[in-house]
Design an enzyme around this catalytic site. Structure first.
Site, PDB file in Angstrom:
ATOM      1  N   CYS A 253      42.861  26.422  40.283  1.00 30.61           N
ATOM      2  CA  CYS A 253      41.833  27.452  40.393  1.00 30.61           C
ATOM      3  C   CYS A 253      42.191  28.313  41.603  1.00 30.61           C
ATOM      4  O   CYS A 253      43.280  28.211  42.154  1.00 30.61           O
ATOM      5  CB  CYS A 253      40.436  26.843  40.488  1.00 30.61           C
ATOM      6  SG  CYS A 253      39.940  26.254  42.118  1.00 30.61           S
ATOM      7  N   ASP A 254      41.272  29.146  42.051  1.00 30.76           N
ATOM      8  CA  ASP A 254      41.602  30.078  43.124  1.00 30.76           C
ATOM      9  C   ASP A 254      41.169  29.588  44.502  1.00 30.76           C
ATOM     10  O   ASP A 254      41.193  30.342  45.458  1.00 30.76           O
ATOM     11  CB  ASP A 254      40.970  31.447  42.843  1.00 30.76           C
ATOM     12  CG  ASP A 254      39.466  31.346  42.633  1.00 30.76           C
ATOM     13  OD1 ASP A 254      38.939  30.229  42.641  1.00 30.76           O
ATOM     14  OD2 ASP A 254      38.827  32.398  42.450  1.00 30.76           O
TER      15      ASP A 254
ATOM     16  N   ASP B 112      18.487  31.305  43.124  1.00 33.08           N
ATOM     17  CA  ASP B 112      19.113  31.054  41.826  1.00 33.08           C
ATOM     18  C   ASP B 112      18.033  30.976  40.760  1.00 33.08           C
ATOM     19  O   ASP B 112      17.045  30.259  40.953  1.00 33.08           O
ATOM     20  CB  ASP B 112      19.902  29.724  41.865  1.00 33.08           C
ATOM     21  CG  ASP B 112      20.959  29.656  40.774  1.00 33.08           C
ATOM     22  OD1 ASP B 112      20.642  30.036  39.620  1.00 33.08           O
ATOM     23  OD2 ASP B 112      22.083  29.215  41.055  1.00 33.08           O
TER      24      ASP B 112
ATOM     25  N   ARG C  54      18.248  29.461  38.066  1.00 35.34           N
ATOM     26  CA  ARG C  54      18.266  28.067  37.589  1.00 35.34           C
ATOM     27  C   ARG C  54      17.900  27.125  38.734  1.00 35.34           C
ATOM     28  O   ARG C  54      18.163  27.425  39.889  1.00 35.34           O
ATOM     29  CB  ARG C  54      19.681  27.669  37.136  1.00 35.34           C
ATOM     30  CG  ARG C  54      20.360  28.605  36.230  1.00 35.34           C
ATOM     31  CD  ARG C  54      21.864  28.368  36.289  1.00 35.34           C
ATOM     32  NE  ARG C  54      22.432  28.723  37.588  1.00 35.34           N
ATOM     33  CZ  ARG C  54      23.674  28.460  37.970  1.00 35.34           C
ATOM     34  NH1 ARG C  54      24.491  27.804  37.189  1.00 35.34           N
ATOM     35  NH2 ARG C  54      24.113  28.828  39.149  1.00 35.34           N
TER      36      ARG C  54
ATOM     37  N   GLY D  24      19.844  38.959  38.377  1.00 36.07           N
ATOM     38  CA  GLY D  24      20.194  40.353  38.645  1.00 36.07           C
ATOM     39  C   GLY D  24      19.332  41.040  39.676  1.00 36.07           C
ATOM     40  O   GLY D  24      19.487  42.243  39.894  1.00 36.07           O
TER      41      GLY D  24
ATOM     42  N   ASP E  63      33.188  22.132  34.615  1.00 33.87           N
ATOM     43  CA  ASP E  63      34.005  21.535  35.672  1.00 33.87           C
ATOM     44  C   ASP E  63      35.480  21.388  35.283  1.00 33.87           C
ATOM     45  O   ASP E  63      36.364  21.478  36.127  1.00 33.87           O
ATOM     46  CB  ASP E  63      33.464  20.147  36.043  1.00 33.87           C
ATOM     47  CG  ASP E  63      32.227  20.245  36.926  1.00 33.87           C
ATOM     48  OD1 ASP E  63      31.932  21.348  37.423  1.00 33.87           O
ATOM     49  OD2 ASP E  63      31.551  19.215  37.105  1.00 33.87           O
TER      50      ASP E  63
ATOM     51  N   GLN F 256      38.147  29.533  34.590  1.00 36.15           N
ATOM     52  CA  GLN F 256      38.222  30.786  33.832  1.00 36.15           C
ATOM     53  C   GLN F 256      38.540  30.478  32.372  1.00 36.15           C
ATOM     54  O   GLN F 256      37.851  29.684  31.753  1.00 36.15           O
ATOM     55  CB  GLN F 256      39.273  31.731  34.456  1.00 36.15           C
ATOM     56  CG  GLN F 256      39.152  31.903  35.962  1.00 36.15           C
ATOM     57  CD  GLN F 256      38.042  32.842  36.375  1.00 36.15           C
ATOM     58  OE1 GLN F 256      36.968  32.804  35.810  1.00 36.15           O
ATOM     59  NE2 GLN F 256      38.256  33.634  37.399  1.00 36.15           N
TER      60      GLN F 256
ATOM     61  N   ASP G  28      32.737  35.056  25.826  1.00 36.74           N
ATOM     62  CA  ASP G  28      31.585  35.769  26.388  1.00 36.74           C
ATOM     63  C   ASP G  28      31.871  37.247  26.631  1.00 36.74           C
ATOM     64  O   ASP G  28      30.940  38.053  26.732  1.00 36.74           O
ATOM     65  CB  ASP G  28      31.129  35.101  27.696  1.00 36.74           C
ATOM     66  CG  ASP G  28      32.222  35.044  28.743  1.00 36.74           C
ATOM     67  OD1 ASP G  28      33.388  34.838  28.369  1.00 36.74           O
ATOM     68  OD2 ASP G  28      31.925  35.191  29.938  1.00 36.74           O
TER      69      ASP G  28
END
Lengths: 758, 76
Positions: A36-37, A220, A222, A239, A623, A627, A713
């Site tokens: 990952c990054d 958040d 959620r 948003g 997990d 991406q 998506d």
């Protein structure tokens, strides 16, 4: 986004390092994971010339920074479907018909065809898209080659994830800071939810900070796992970040909780900011965000008084129609509360003086002003383009010593949507050659139908990849890329930090896989410009960059896990800030000169369309995946075999949804199929869509794209003006109208995970 | 100097010291480096039952057999 280096032992939690005795026949290497990054420092174990294990570092300062994606890497990169040789398309574009060719043959033809495109349409007709964690060894060489050839049209996923944040942070104080997790007293997570196996070091830092008493505020929609352990959880509407932060400012300014001396001496535009903030009384903010005014005020007070506090980078604010204002508001909060460049606050690090930074490699100064002006999207959404950053050239030189210091590679980009329009023949000029390096372009930006149209309209598409991704399936050439197990690396977190770490090569790459460095070197040669990449190989390139340290790369990698300059705090006392005024610009002179509102604001959503009564947010990862990658890895796929959307029990009841049933989610842009997951933690009316889904086992080629047309998506992500941030032109991915459609019949699982629809 | 400024100076000195320790610990070549690494390890130790980073998936991982990976890569 790379992880901050954990340099404070008080916050680098626990665990006595294991004393590991060398095992017979096992060779170890110190490596940086790039699955990952986040760039965790780990150790590889090699037997029979092959990496057989990835484990956590022996160094306590990198304690336990490893996740399931890291430990599976030896198997993931040994996958039988990995691309090992250059492939040339022989049928129609997207036909799935390939022939194996040599690197020499491939690059000679690519060079010839790219030259033809440039001759016919100009150098700006060549665009490149990359993702840095796969193309670690790019090191700015892509921009360097493009700048010499004359193309400004470089795009990346960092346009809506950290790169744009870097560019917008500069509008306020001239650099992109890194939070000092290790000394902070309060952390604010905005929609971001680092977990044990996702953004592992950040999870580690947050838990460590909490263990020593730091406060945690989570915004958040959620009830995320971090929200569950937070001191304050603000369940705001998706948003509405910018509205919430305007509310915080209202409280902090009204109650005079800000650093008055700093504001007086080091900021411009405070009065104008106050006037703007007064337009957002808490009652209005409560209405916009859905949170109680008392809780908003309590959180703001905690942030301002418990400090030094940090607001770590969050991808969530990056991907909203008020992104620029949201990022600016984070910057303004950091500044007026006195948290800039202090221990426990937001450190402004600059580049390490001993090592040649990637910005120097990129050579943006070589690209003419005429070509810079052609950068796609810079006319309408200039914030992170050359045009938007032009005013910083002098201040950056003055403060940081570089005219074009690029951070997270995100400060001089073309706009992705504008680039795809040009590729599709709908722009000011045509783009006819497209290179995707380590980047699954089709699934990685908004408006997937446009991207596919753009790809099908190209004269030349070159993809450098590990697997036959949906993007690769539409290419003319698919070239085999190496992995982080198979190459050395040197990183300063893409210019975010002044510390450097090295990664040793653990094994030879399989087949004919090569590094991104090699790709650019070969391309420069194929364009008759070998002088652009003069270094003979990657290590000599590193040797050159490291000359100021007095060490070769090999010596550096063997002797130093982390190389950094002694910290200097409050450097602005000596240099000022790298803004046109030299101060923190609460009212941005740069945005004003570009014709935008110089103060942060909140643009409310368009009226809700009754046909699309729900809102979706996307960008969430499982997990086991990062991406669009790892779906072909059996051990990871078992954990998440299908794309699952999350809805609340209330939404499930209202729409008659059952756990595990397949449904379609659709909006004006497209539709996808997903399974239903009912989760208590979700708020009513919100739909969580997982990011990056395709199924490598499904049919390849145009019209299929291995299930990407059914599951990605990106089919739902809009890029029309109502859902773009004004200043940057990046899409709103957090709160897009949608609806859920129940299926008349359910798919029957087939022999493979995809199943067949009956 | 105000109490706030004194506190800031104290934090700056503390941060610089810990960075110096981490730099030496990272180098891990000389006796002093190793001493710094031991200091860091000791300063950051927490009780195993409070260690939020423990995870059986990671802790029990033993890696792969090279021959098994070879066969896997060949699609066998």
């Amino acid at each position: 986004m790379p992880a901050p280096v954990p340099f404070d032992p008080q916050a680098v939690a626990a665990a006595t390092p294991h004393k590991r005795n060398p095992r017979e026949g096992v060779e170890t290497h110190r490596v940086i994971c790039s699955t990952c990054d986040i760039a965790c420092s780990v150790v590889t174990e090699v037997k029979k010339d092959r990496v057989v294990r990835v484990r956590s570092s022996d160094n306590p300062i990198f304690r336990d920074n490893i996740c399931m994606k890291g430990i599976i890497a030896p198997k993931a990169f040994a996958h039988p479907d990995r691309i090992l040789h250059p492939l040339k398309r022989v049928g129609e574009r997207g036909s799935g018909e390939w022939e194996r060719v040599s690197w020499e043959e491939a690059m000679a033809d690519i060079g010839q065809r790219l030259k033809s495109v440039i001759k016919e349409y100009g150098p700006e007709a060549w665009a490149v898209s990359t993702s840095q964690w796969n193309t670690c060894t790019d090191h700015g060489l892509g921009r360097r080659v493009m700048n010499h050839i004359g193309s400004p049209n470089w795009i990346s996923g960092v346009a809506l994830c950290a790169g744009n944040t870097a560019a917008i942070n500069r509008m306020t104080y001239g650099w992109f800071p890194m939070g000092d997790f290790n000394n902070t007293k309060c952390i604010v997570l905005i929609g971001h939810n680092p977990r044990r196996h996702s953004w592992t070091p950040i999870f580690n830092f947050i838990r460590s900070a909490q263990a020593r008493g730091a406060k945690l505020i989570v915004m958040d929609p959620r009830r995320s796992s971090n929200a569950e352990v937070a001191d304050i959880w603000l369940p705001l509407k998706a948003g509405s970040d910018a509205a919430m932060l305007l509310g915080w400012l209202k409280v902090i300014i009204d109650e005079e909780l800000y650093d008055r001396d700093f504001v007086a001496q080091w900021t411009t535009g405070f009065e104008a900011l106050c006037a703007r903030v007064n337009e957002y009384p808490l009652a209005r903010v409560a209405e916009l965000t859905g949170c109680a005014p008392e809780m908003i005020a309590k959180a703001a007070r905690l942030y301002a008084t418990a400090g030094p506090s940090i607001i770590p980078w969050t991808p969530i604010t990056d991907m909203q129609r008020n992104s620029t204002s949201g990022i600016r508001l984070q910057s303004i909060l950091r500044a007026i509360c006195g948290y800039l460049d202090v221990p426990g606050g937001e450190t402004l690090q600059g580049f390490h003086p001993d090592i040649v930074p990637e910005s120097t490699i990129e050579m943006h100064e070589i690209l003419s002003d005429e070509q810079k002006a052609k950068q796609l999207g810079s006319d309408t959404h200039p914030a992170f383009t050359y045009r938007g950053q032009h005013a910083f050239a002098e201040p950056m030189k003055r403060v940081w010593g570089h005219e074009y210091p690029n951070q997270i590679t995100g400060c001089y980009m073309a706009n992705p949507s504008a680039t795809f329009r040009a590729m599709a023949g709908e722009g000011a000029y045509p783009v006819k050659a497209f290179f995707a390096l380590g980047n699954n372009t089709v699934l990685s930006y908004a408006n997937m139908p446009l991207i596919i149209k753009a790809m099908m309209n190209q004269d030349l598409i070159v993809v450098h990849e590990h697997f036959m991704t949906p993007t690769a399936q539409l290419a003319d050439y698919v070239l085999p890329g190496d992995s982080w197990l198979e190459r050395p690396w040197l990183t300063d977190s893409f210019g975010w930090m002044s510390s450097y770490r090295a990664s040793e090569k653990s094994m030879e790459p399989p087949g004919e896989a090569t590094s991104t460095f090699d790709f650019w070197k070969k391309l420069a040669g194929a364009l008759d410009r070998p002088d652009i990449v003069p270094w003979s190989d990657l290590e000599s390139f590193y040797d050159d960059r490291l000359r100021g340290t007095g060490m070769s790369f090999r010596k550096f990698a063997r002797s130093t896990e982390m190389y950094f300059a002694r910290p200097e705090f409050r450097k602005y006392l000596r240099t000022g800030f790298a803004t046109p005024s030299g101060k923190v610009e609460l009212k941005s002179s740069v945005l004003e000169a570009l014709g935008f509102d110089p103060l942060p604001y909140f643009r409310e959503d368009p009226p809700l369309d009754a046909d699309y009564p729900l809102k979706l947010f996307t960008g969430v990862r499982e997990d086991g995946y990062f991406q669009t990658a790892q779906r072909q890895v059996p051990d990871m796929r078992k954990r998440s075999p299908e794309p699952v959307m999350f809805v609340s029990p209330g939404t499930a009841r209202a729409h008659g949804l059952l756990e595990d049933e397949w449904v379609e989610v659709e909006n004006q842009t497209g539709k996808i199929s997903v399974k239903v997951g009912v989760r208590d933690a979700m708020p009513d009316g919100l739909v969580r869509i997982p990011h990056g889904w395709w199924k490598p086992e499904m049919k390849q080629g145009a019209g299929h794209l291995s299930g990407a047309l059914e599951y990605s998506d990106a089919q739902l992500c809009r890029d029309d003006e109502d859902y773009l941030d004004r200043e940057q032109g990046i899409p709103h991915l957090k709160g897009v109208p949608c609806r859920i459609v129940k299926l008349a019949t359910q798919p029957v699982p087939g022999p493979e995970a995809g199943g067949e629809v009956v | 100097m105000t109490p706030d400024a004194r506190e800031l100076r104290r934090r700056e000195r503390s941060a610089k010291l810990t960075l110096w320790l981490a730099e030496r610990a990272s180098r891990n070549n000389s006796l002093l480096d190793r001493l710094c690494r031991k200091i860091i390890a000791r300063a950051t130790r927490i009780k195993p039952d409070q260690d939020f980073m423990r995870d059986p998936l990671i802790d029990n991982d033993t890696g792969f057999d090279p021959d098994e990976l070879e066969r896997y890569q060949r699609g066998e």
